[in-house]
Design a protein around this motif. Structure first.
Motif, PDB file in Angstrom:
ATOM      1  N   UNK A   1       0.805  -1.222   0.000  1.00 38.18           N
ATOM      2  CA  UNK A   1       0.000   0.000   0.000  1.00 38.18           C
ATOM      3  C   UNK A   1       0.839   1.274   0.000  1.00 38.18           C
ATOM      4  N   UNK A   2       1.956   1.281  -0.685  1.00 37.72           N
ATOM      5  CA  UNK A   2       2.796   2.480  -0.699  1.00 37.72           C
ATOM      6  C   UNK A   2       2.052   3.711  -1.211  1.00 37.72           C
ATOM      7  N   UNK A   3       1.255   3.539  -2.229  1.00 40.69           N
ATOM      8  CA  UNK A   3       0.515   4.670  -2.781  1.00 40.69           C
ATOM      9  C   UNK A   3      -0.514   5.209  -1.808  1.00 40.69           C
ATOM     10  N   UNK A   4      -1.243   4.321  -1.199  1.00 39.37           N
ATOM     11  CA  UNK A   4      -2.258   4.734  -0.209  1.00 39.37           C
ATOM     12  C   UNK A   4      -1.588   5.403   0.977  1.00 39.37           C
ATOM     13  N   UNK A   5      -0.485   4.860   1.434  1.00 41.00           N
ATOM     14  CA  UNK A   5       0.282   5.446   2.545  1.00 41.00           C
ATOM     15  C   UNK A   5       0.775   6.836   2.155  1.00 41.00           C
ATOM     16  N   UNK A   6       1.335   6.929   0.958  1.00 44.64           N
ATOM     17  CA  UNK A   6       1.847   8.209   0.454  1.00 44.64           C
ATOM     18  C   UNK A   6       0.738   9.254   0.460  1.00 44.64           C
ATOM     19  N   UNK A   7      -0.423   8.886  -0.046  1.00 39.63           N
ATOM     20  CA  UNK A   7      -1.551   9.815  -0.107  1.00 39.63           C
ATOM     21  C   UNK A   7      -2.041  10.177   1.299  1.00 39.63           C
ATOM     22  N   UNK A   8      -2.071   9.209   2.200  1.00 35.11           N
ATOM     23  CA  UNK A   8      -2.508   9.452   3.579  1.00 35.11           C
ATOM     24  C   UNK A   8      -1.557  10.412   4.281  1.00 35.11           C
ATOM     25  N   UNK A   9      -0.264  10.185   4.117  1.00 33.25           N
ATOM     26  CA  UNK A   9       0.714  11.065   4.748  1.00 33.25           C
ATOM     27  C   UNK A   9       0.683  12.462   4.133  1.00 33.25           C
ATOM     28  N   UNK A  10       0.455  12.557   2.831  1.00 24.93           N
ATOM     29  CA  UNK A  10       0.342  13.870   2.174  1.00 24.93           C
ATOM     30  C   UNK A  10      -0.848  14.652   2.712  1.00 24.93           C
ATOM     31  N   UNK A  11      -1.882  13.951   3.132  1.00 23.33           N
ATOM     32  CA  UNK A  11      -3.088  14.630   3.603  1.00 23.33           C
ATOM     33  C   UNK A  11      -3.010  14.998   5.090  1.00 23.33           C
ATOM     34  N   UNK A  12      -1.841  14.828   5.686  1.00 26.54           N
ATOM     35  CA  UNK A  12      -1.642  15.157   7.101  1.00 26.54           C
ATOM     36  C   UNK A  12      -2.555  14.367   8.034  1.00 26.54           C
ATOM     37  N   UNK A  13      -2.799  13.126   7.693  1.00 31.97           N
ATOM     38  CA  UNK A  13      -3.621  12.270   8.548  1.00 31.97           C
ATOM     39  C   UNK A  13      -2.973  12.136   9.921  1.00 31.97           C
ATOM     40  N   UNK A  14      -3.789  11.956  10.929  1.00 30.76           N
ATOM     41  CA  UNK A  14      -3.266  11.830  12.284  1.00 30.76           C
ATOM     42  C   UNK A  14      -2.820  10.392  12.562  1.00 30.76           C
ATOM     43  N   UNK A  15      -2.283  10.183  13.756  1.00 31.12           N
ATOM     44  CA  UNK A  15      -1.754   8.870  14.133  1.00 31.12           C
ATOM     45  C   UNK A  15      -2.832   7.792  14.104  1.00 31.12           C
ATOM     46  N   UNK A  16      -4.057   8.123  14.463  1.00 26.89           N
ATOM     47  CA  UNK A  16      -5.143   7.139  14.461  1.00 26.89           C
ATOM     48  C   UNK A  16      -5.391   6.611  13.054  1.00 26.89           C
TER      49      UNK A  16
END
Length: 147
Positions: free
Chosen positions: A111-126
């Motif tokens: 899930x590198x792409x999904x992770x990349x997108x999640x981190x780009x969106x400033x998602x929180x630790x949860x």
């Protein structure tokens, strides 16, 4: 006859939009991956870089498909994921085996792409914990490591 012209105009508009989306998205990402892989890697490794939405979606798909061999998730995604939990690579200085395990899991994650997108969106630790296969381990480390 008006209907036919309208239909033809609609088809041309759709084709133009579709072509533009392709050129701004998968087309340019694939071209950069072939011709300028280091530049593409540098661009997507900056998780704060503003990017066209079509380009972002294309990068996410390509990373999830594992089609960008120059992208090193452990250098881009792992440090950012740790940061979401209040950690840094340096926090593992006395426990390199834990960092090695995290890096291995990160490298093998589909899930590198999904992770990349999640981190780009400033998602929180949860949100990151739910997505990341190492999320629970990182959360435990964050709770147990000295600040």
């Amino acid at each position: 006859m008006t209907t036919r012209q309208h239909s033809s105009h609609t088809s041309v508009s759709y084709a133009r939009k579709s072509f533009t989306e392709h050129v701004q998205g998968p087309g340019i990402v694939h071209q950069m991956a072939l011709l300028e892989p280091a530049m593409l890697n540098e661009l997507i490794s900056d998780l704060r870089a503003p990017l066209n939405a079509n380009f972002e979606r294309a990068v996410e798909i390509i990373l999830d498909q594992g089609e960008l061999s120059t992208f090193d998730a452990t250098r881009t995604l792992l440090p950012a994921m740790l940061e979401r939990f209040g950690l840094a690579l340096e926090d593992y200085g006395t426990r390199p085996e834990s960092l090695t395990a995290l890096a291995k899991t990160c490298r093998c994650c589909p899930k590198h792409g999904r992770c990349w997108q999640t981190l780009r969106s400033d998602a929180d630790a949860t949100a990151c914990r739910k997505l990341c296969p190492s999320g629970a381990m990182i959360a435990r480390d964050a709770a147990g490591l000295p600040e």
